[in-house]
Design a protein around this motif. Sequence first.
Motif, short mmCIF file in Angstrom:
data_model
loop_
_atom_site.label_atom_id
_atom_site.label_comp_id
_atom_site.label_asym_id
_atom_site.label_seq_id
_atom_site.Cartn_x
_atom_site.Cartn_y
_atom_site.Cartn_z
N LEU A 203 54.69 -129.19 -66.15
CA LEU A 203 54.25 -129.30 -64.76
C LEU A 203 53.04 -128.43 -64.42
O LEU A 203 52.21 -128.83 -63.58
N ALA A 204 52.94 -127.26 -65.02
CA ALA A 204 51.89 -126.31 -64.61
C ALA A 204 50.48 -126.88 -64.70
O ALA A 204 49.69 -126.73 -63.75
N PRO A 205 50.09 -127.53 -65.80
CA PRO A 205 48.73 -128.10 -65.84
C PRO A 205 48.52 -129.19 -64.79
O PRO A 205 47.41 -129.34 -64.27
N LEU A 206 49.57 -129.94 -64.46
CA LEU A 206 49.45 -130.97 -63.43
C LEU A 206 49.21 -130.34 -62.05
O LEU A 206 48.52 -130.91 -61.21
N VAL A 207 49.77 -129.18 -61.84
CA VAL A 207 49.59 -128.48 -60.57
C VAL A 207 48.25 -127.76 -60.51
O VAL A 207 47.57 -127.76 -59.47
N ASN A 218 49.03 -135.21 -57.82
CA ASN A 218 49.37 -135.16 -56.40
C ASN A 218 50.86 -135.37 -56.17
O ASN A 218 51.44 -134.79 -55.23
N HIS A 219 51.47 -136.18 -57.01
CA HIS A 219 52.91 -136.41 -56.84
C HIS A 219 53.69 -135.12 -57.13
O HIS A 219 54.65 -134.80 -56.40
N VAL A 220 53.29 -134.40 -58.17
CA VAL A 220 53.96 -133.12 -58.47
C VAL A 220 53.74 -132.13 -57.33
O VAL A 220 54.68 -131.48 -56.86
N LYS A 221 52.50 -132.03 -56.87
CA LYS A 221 52.19 -131.08 -55.79
C LYS A 221 52.92 -131.43 -54.50
O LYS A 221 53.18 -130.56 -53.67
N GLY A 222 53.25 -132.71 -54.34
CA GLY A 222 53.95 -133.15 -53.14
C GLY A 222 55.43 -132.84 -53.14
O GLY A 222 56.10 -133.03 -52.12
N ILE A 223 55.96 -132.37 -54.27
CA ILE A 223 57.38 -132.01 -54.35
C ILE A 223 57.48 -130.49 -54.22
O ILE A 223 57.17 -129.74 -55.16
N ALA A 224 57.89 -130.04 -53.05
CA ALA A 224 57.77 -128.63 -52.69
C ALA A 224 58.49 -127.70 -53.65
O ALA A 224 57.93 -126.68 -54.08
N SER A 227 56.68 -127.39 -57.00
CA SER A 227 55.43 -126.62 -56.87
C SER A 227 55.73 -125.12 -56.78
O SER A 227 55.05 -124.30 -57.40
N ARG A 228 56.75 -124.77 -56.00
CA ARG A 228 57.13 -123.36 -55.90
C ARG A 228 57.65 -122.84 -57.24
O ARG A 228 57.39 -121.68 -57.60
N TYR A 229 58.37 -123.67 -57.93
CA TYR A 229 58.92 -123.32 -59.25
C TYR A 229 57.78 -122.94 -60.21
O TYR A 229 57.84 -121.92 -60.90
N VAL A 230 56.74 -123.77 -60.26
CA VAL A 230 55.59 -123.50 -61.13
C VAL A 230 54.90 -122.19 -60.73
O VAL A 230 54.61 -121.34 -61.57
N ALA A 231 54.66 -122.03 -59.44
CA ALA A 231 53.98 -120.82 -58.96
C ALA A 231 54.80 -119.57 -59.26
O ALA A 231 54.26 -118.53 -59.66
N ARG A 232 56.10 -119.67 -59.09
CA ARG A 232 56.99 -118.53 -59.30
C ARG A 232 56.99 -118.08 -60.77
O ARG A 232 56.84 -116.89 -61.07
N LYS A 236 55.34 -114.64 -62.19
CA LYS A 236 56.27 -113.66 -62.76
C LYS A 236 55.97 -113.34 -64.22
O LYS A 236 56.13 -112.18 -64.66
N ASN A 237 55.53 -114.33 -64.97
CA ASN A 237 55.36 -114.14 -66.41
C ASN A 237 53.91 -114.03 -66.88
O ASN A 237 53.66 -113.51 -67.96
N PHE A 238 53.00 -114.52 -66.07
CA PHE A 238 51.58 -114.49 -66.46
C PHE A 238 50.72 -113.95 -65.33
O PHE A 238 49.63 -114.45 -65.05
N ARG A 239 51.22 -112.91 -64.68
CA ARG A 239 50.52 -112.38 -63.51
C ARG A 239 49.13 -111.88 -63.87
O ARG A 239 48.17 -112.06 -63.09
N HIS A 240 48.98 -111.27 -65.04
CA HIS A 240 47.66 -110.76 -65.43
C HIS A 240 46.65 -111.89 -65.56
O HIS A 240 45.46 -111.72 -65.27
N VAL A 241 47.13 -113.07 -65.99
CA VAL A 241 46.24 -114.23 -66.13
C VAL A 241 45.82 -114.74 -64.76
O VAL A 241 44.63 -115.00 -64.52
N THR A 242 46.79 -114.90 -63.87
CA THR A 242 46.48 -115.41 -62.53
C THR A 242 45.61 -114.43 -61.75
O THR A 242 44.67 -114.84 -61.04
N ASP A 243 45.88 -113.13 -61.89
CA ASP A 243 45.08 -112.12 -61.19
C ASP A 243 43.63 -112.13 -61.68
O ASP A 243 42.70 -112.04 -60.87
N GLU A 244 43.46 -112.23 -62.97
CA GLU A 244 42.11 -112.25 -63.53
C GLU A 244 41.36 -113.51 -63.09
O GLU A 244 40.17 -113.46 -62.75
#
Length: 319
Positions: A203-207, A218-224, A227-232, A236-244
């Motif tokens: 799911l993550a690359p689709l989001v 868009n269908h994945v992003k439309g399922i709340a 989407s929260r699951y992917v972000a969470r 939690k596990n790749f914060r250094h990647v997202t922060d950078e």
Amino acid sequence: MANIELDIWRGDWGLASIDVECLKILTYMKFIGVPVRVRECKSPFFTPKGTFPVMRDGSTVLTNFEAVVEHLKTLHYNTDVHLDSKLEAEASAFTQYLREKLYPAIQYAWWVDEKNYSELTRPTYAKALSLPFNFYYPSKFQSSAQEMVDALYGEHADLKDVERTIYSEAEKCLKTLSDRLGESEYFFGNRPSTFDATVFAYLAPLVKAPFPNPTLSNHVKGIANLSRYVARINQKNFRHVTDEYNKQNKSKNTTSTQSDREAANFPHQTRNKVLAAIFATIAMTGFAVANGLFTVNFKDEFDPTQDYNDMFENDEDDN
């Protein structure tokens, strides 16, 4: 354990890797906390299967997610210890369901959809590869995905019909996933499982990826809850990647905004400078004339009588 190495495709869009299979292993390793040296590689030419991921532990070389999971279990790393036999069977059934219904749609969106392939997938993998491999591997991977779709739906099937069918099946699968997850943090209990690593990787690359044709995305992003699951999990596990990634994006946006502002102000700045120069010239000239510092003798500059006299005098000399 410090000897474990993992070669992967590079990351982008705030993800640790652009590749589903690499994300599976990376996420699973994060779940279990195994020490590993991760390397973003530029060419899979010398890899066993001509692609990534490749995990090495001494003389052991593995390229398959399931094989990596089993190997890590022998080293006493296992994220499924909290699952009983019933949950294990359910997780196995869901994994197969995703493989049959969601994975083909992901492959279609990445590699078969012509707009996505030409504007997103091919440039992304070309950027990840070194010369001359960036001319070869994207086309190779596209051919493999096309062969898979042809095997499932027929070689001569109309692509529009295939797209409708493949995305319809994927949407049903996503609805089932959403219902199973509900408001829980993970799919099976309050701890992540192997299944969670698989779902996140799908799911993550689709989001995150900017698909030009975002039908499935868009269908994945439309399922709340998905989407929260992917972000969470990503945070939690790749914060250094997202922060950078966010830091780089912020820097790019700041630079872009400053450049746009300068470009927008440029005509006004130029106009003001020109007007100021004209005004200064007029003022200085007026001052000089008023004080007798500058005079113009128009008679000396141009005397038409003298010109004509000279002309006639020349004619007379010729005669």
